[in-house]
Design a protein around this motif. Sequence first.
Motif, mmCIF file in Angstrom:
data_model
loop_
_atom_site.group_PDB
_atom_site.id
_atom_site.type_symbol
_atom_site.label_atom_id
_atom_site.label_comp_id
_atom_site.label_asym_id
_atom_site.label_seq_id
_atom_site.Cartn_x
_atom_site.Cartn_y
_atom_site.Cartn_z
ATOM 1 N N ARG A 33 0.824 -1.214 0.000
ATOM 2 C CA ARG A 33 0.000 0.000 0.000
ATOM 3 C C ARG A 33 0.855 1.260 0.000
ATOM 4 N N VAL A 34 1.381 1.645 1.136
ATOM 5 C CA VAL A 34 2.268 2.801 1.241
ATOM 6 C C VAL A 34 3.609 2.312 1.781
ATOM 7 N N ASP A 35 4.698 2.618 1.061
ATOM 8 C CA ASP A 35 5.995 2.106 1.511
ATOM 9 C C ASP A 35 6.553 2.931 2.664
ATOM 10 N N GLY A 36 7.674 2.456 3.218
ATOM 11 C CA GLY A 36 8.252 3.101 4.380
ATOM 12 C C GLY A 36 8.777 4.495 4.121
ATOM 13 N N LEU A 37 9.195 4.774 2.883
ATOM 14 C CA LEU A 37 9.697 6.112 2.566
ATOM 15 C C LEU A 37 8.584 7.147 2.653
ATOM 16 N N GLU A 38 7.454 6.842 2.020
ATOM 17 C CA GLU A 38 6.332 7.781 2.063
ATOM 18 C C GLU A 38 5.775 7.887 3.474
ATOM 19 N N ALA A 39 5.737 6.770 4.184
ATOM 20 C CA ALA A 39 5.267 6.806 5.570
ATOM 21 C C ALA A 39 6.166 7.691 6.427
ATOM 22 N N THR A 40 7.467 7.598 6.193
ATOM 23 C CA THR A 40 8.414 8.435 6.935
ATOM 24 C C THR A 40 8.159 9.909 6.646
ATOM 25 N N ARG A 41 7.950 10.238 5.375
ATOM 26 C CA ARG A 41 7.669 11.632 5.016
ATOM 27 C C ARG A 41 6.408 12.139 5.719
ATOM 28 N N ARG A 42 5.386 11.305 5.746
ATOM 29 C CA ARG A 42 4.133 11.724 6.371
ATOM 30 C C ARG A 42 4.283 11.874 7.880
ATOM 31 N N ILE A 43 4.980 10.947 8.498
ATOM 32 C CA ILE A 43 5.165 10.997 9.949
ATOM 33 C C ILE A 43 5.964 12.225 10.361
ATOM 34 N N LEU A 44 7.006 12.533 9.591
ATOM 35 C CA LEU A 44 7.900 13.627 9.944
ATOM 36 C C LEU A 44 7.507 14.956 9.312
#
Length: 242
Positions: A74-85
């Motif tokens: 679904r959403v990879d760790g890179l995009e998740a990191t961007r959203r979290i930070l």
Amino acid sequence: MDPSAAVPAEPHADRRLRVVLADDQDLVRAGFRVILGAEPGIEVVGEAGDGDEAVAVTTRTEADVVLMDVRMPRVDGLEATRRILGTAPGAPAGPVGARVIILTTFDREDYLFEALHAGASGFLLKNAAPEDLIDSVRVVARGDALLSPEVTRRVIARFAGRTAPAPGAAGWRPPELTDREFDVLVSLARGASNAEIAGRLFMGETTVKTHVSRVLTKLNLRDRTHAVVYAYENGIVAPGRE
């Protein structure tokens, strides 16, 4: 790197560090959960099997540290990191205090360098020893040391040359920094710990911490890992050059 990204505050000393595990492999999460759950002062507050879940769980639990796999559905760790930070274009600021450690097996180092730009604070090998896992969580939560210098430098050294250096030629230095602060930045970029910097520059560790804090503040950098990225991208240090 987003110049507006403030250095997150340290977690309160009177509560346990709150950790989220984000990996699509149940066994990986289970192993990390057992190790961290048995450690005094650390609490696993949530788990996620994809990036969407990672963002939601981190926001809901107000986690201090997220252990983030890169390749997830679904959403990879890179995009998740961007959203979290809060480093994704147009994204709101991420949860105050959240830091991300990227889980890696080194089969795609280009992902990892991109993760640094997304705001991740460092890397952890999936086969790391239990004590390294525990130490990494504590170190990144404090924000006062570069996680796994040998790992981080390997990635940066390989990929820094793919990005065009910013304004100056060789020998350029940030005008905001004093001579001593510049020396500290160079040492940081070479993966030195506070103790090693103190030995090289003949100063106390408390003084080193003060200089590191000033470097990060003056250059609008999130943490020590991003000071390393900054130094490589601006030609202050180069792969293989001491």
